[in-house]
Design a protein around this motif. Structure first.
Motif, short mmCIF file in Angstrom:
data_model
loop_
_atom_site.label_atom_id
_atom_site.label_comp_id
_atom_site.label_asym_id
_atom_site.label_seq_id
_atom_site.Cartn_x
_atom_site.Cartn_y
_atom_site.Cartn_z
N THR A 163 151.61 135.01 36.10
CA THR A 163 152.68 135.64 36.88
C THR A 163 153.87 134.71 37.03
OG1 THR A 163 151.13 137.05 38.11
CG2 THR A 163 153.28 136.64 39.10
N PHE A 164 153.62 133.46 37.40
CA PHE A 164 154.71 132.52 37.63
C PHE A 164 155.41 132.11 36.33
CE2 PHE A 164 152.09 131.36 41.50
CZ PHE A 164 152.94 132.03 42.38
N ARG A 165 154.73 132.23 35.21
CA ARG A 165 155.32 131.83 33.93
C ARG A 165 156.20 132.91 33.34
NH1 ARG A 165 150.98 129.09 30.00
NH2 ARG A 165 152.92 128.80 28.84
N ASP A 212 147.97 145.66 48.68
CA ASP A 212 147.35 145.19 47.44
C ASP A 212 147.39 143.67 47.46
OD1 ASP A 212 146.14 145.18 45.01
OD2 ASP A 212 147.50 146.64 44.11
N ASP A 213 146.55 143.03 46.66
CA ASP A 213 146.63 141.58 46.56
C ASP A 213 148.05 141.19 46.14
OD1 ASP A 213 144.00 141.48 47.21
OD2 ASP A 213 143.27 141.06 45.19
N GLN A 214 148.65 140.25 46.86
CA GLN A 214 150.04 139.91 46.61
C GLN A 214 150.18 138.44 46.20
OE1 GLN A 214 152.84 142.08 46.75
NE2 GLN A 214 153.55 140.30 45.60
N THR A 215 150.55 138.23 44.94
CA THR A 215 150.82 136.88 44.46
C THR A 215 152.19 136.43 44.93
OG1 THR A 215 149.47 137.26 42.49
CG2 THR A 215 151.01 135.42 42.41
N GLY A 216 152.27 135.19 45.38
CA GLY A 216 153.55 134.66 45.85
C GLY A 216 153.43 133.19 46.16
N VAL A 217 154.43 132.68 46.84
CA VAL A 217 154.42 131.29 47.29
C VAL A 217 154.56 131.32 48.81
CG1 VAL A 217 155.41 129.00 47.03
CG2 VAL A 217 155.60 130.65 45.16
N TYR A 218 153.54 130.86 49.49
CA TYR A 218 153.48 130.92 50.94
C TYR A 218 153.28 129.52 51.50
CZ TYR A 218 152.32 135.68 49.46
OH TYR A 218 152.32 136.90 48.83
N VAL A 219 154.16 129.15 52.40
CA VAL A 219 154.07 127.84 53.05
C VAL A 219 154.34 128.04 54.54
CG1 VAL A 219 154.94 125.48 53.16
CG2 VAL A 219 154.87 126.68 50.96
N GLU A 220 153.47 127.49 55.37
CA GLU A 220 153.60 127.69 56.81
C GLU A 220 153.47 126.35 57.55
OE1 GLU A 220 152.25 131.40 58.88
OE2 GLU A 220 150.70 130.01 59.59
N LEU A 221 154.38 126.13 58.46
CA LEU A 221 154.30 124.97 59.36
C LEU A 221 153.48 125.39 60.56
CD1 LEU A 221 155.33 122.06 59.91
CD2 LEU A 221 157.24 123.10 61.16
N GLN A 222 152.30 124.79 60.72
CA GLN A 222 151.35 125.21 61.74
C GLN A 222 151.20 124.17 62.82
OE1 GLN A 222 147.78 126.01 59.50
NE2 GLN A 222 148.54 127.97 58.72
N ALA A 223 151.22 124.64 64.06
CA ALA A 223 151.03 123.76 65.22
C ALA A 223 149.56 123.80 65.63
CB ALA A 223 151.91 124.22 66.38
N VAL A 224 149.01 122.61 65.88
CA VAL A 224 147.60 122.49 66.29
C VAL A 224 147.54 121.64 67.54
CG1 VAL A 224 145.30 121.77 65.59
CG2 VAL A 224 146.92 122.62 63.87
N ALA A 225 146.95 122.17 68.61
CA ALA A 225 146.84 121.43 69.86
C ALA A 225 145.90 120.24 69.68
CB ALA A 225 146.34 122.33 70.98
N ARG A 226 146.24 119.12 70.28
CA ARG A 226 145.40 117.92 70.18
C ARG A 226 144.17 118.04 71.08
NH1 ARG A 226 150.05 113.15 70.31
NH2 ARG A 226 151.02 113.70 68.32
#
Length: 226
Positions: A163-165, A212-226
């Motif tokens: 897909t990406f190519r 439907d299954d979705q191909t893509g580029v997913y990036v998430e900045l996630q906060a995690v409590a200490r």
């Protein structure tokens, strides 16, 4: 016997300049020219600084309890660049999760892996490309900050690679080229690019699952409590 007359008329005396007046005039002209040159150079420097900030993704000052993110330009296909600033001394840790797969019926991608984002300012590069070491296509994440550089990568499934190519329409959301801020403790999808393949329909509401299954580029900045 008449007194000798003064041959210097008032008009001629008025047209003469003393050495002091001449020096003052030259100094004034030099100051004016100097100011004009300084203003011109300052404006040129400001224009160059603005262009540089746009090129690298400048994060302007924010409140101490805010996270800041901006997307920087990239001339390389399938390469995405961001700048992220995390405040020091908070009770939250941050990490960057990445994936290329949003399964059918889910609102969140199946995250492949995560990489920590340390407090301070970081430059994040996400890239999809063939790894010359093993000739496999991967999604890789590089985080550069004051403490050094960290990398992480994941080999892509064959159908994602194909897909990406090839060229397809892409629906792109996420962080734009203008700075986005959020309070401490909140997560942010900084990249959400979805490839439209084989005329698949797509529900675009952010809180609804993909149909439907979705191909893509997913990036998430996630906060995690200490």
């Amino acid at each position: 016997m008449s007194e000798p007359s003064d041959s210097r008329s008032p008009v001629r005396r008025a047209g003469r300049f003393s050495l002091r007046q001449l020096l003052l005039g030259i100094t004034f002209i030099a100051l004016v020219l100097g100011n004009v040159i300084s203003i011109t150079r300052l404006r040129r420097a400001e224009s160059e600084l603005k262009s540089l900030r746009t090129e690298v993704g400048y994060l302007s000052p924010t409140d101490e309890d805010q996270v800041a993110v901006i997307r920087a330009p990239s001339d390389t296909p399938l390469q995405y660049v961001f700048r992220v600033r995390i405040p020091d001394g908070s009770d939250w840790d941050y990490r960057l999760a990445y994936s290329t797969w949003l399964p059918k019926g889910k609102t969140q991608p199946d995250w492949y892996s995560m990489i920590a984002i340390r407090p301070g300012e970081s430059r994040v590069t996400v890239r999809i490309a063939e790894d010359p070491r093993d000739e496999k296509w991967k999604i890789s994440t590089l985080v550069r900050d004051g403490a050094g550089v960290r990398r992480m990568g994941t080999t892509l499934p064959d159908d994602h690679t194909s897909t990406f190519r090839t060229s397809h329409d892409v629906i792109s959301t996420g962080v734009p080229s203008e700075m986005v801020t959020l309070p401490l403790g909140e997560s942010l999808r900084i990249l959400d690019d979805r490839w439209l393949v084989n005329d698949k329909s797509l529900l675009l509401s952010g809180d609804r699952p993909a149909n439907d299954d979705q191909t893509g580029v997913y990036v998430e900045l996630q906060a995690v409590a200490r």
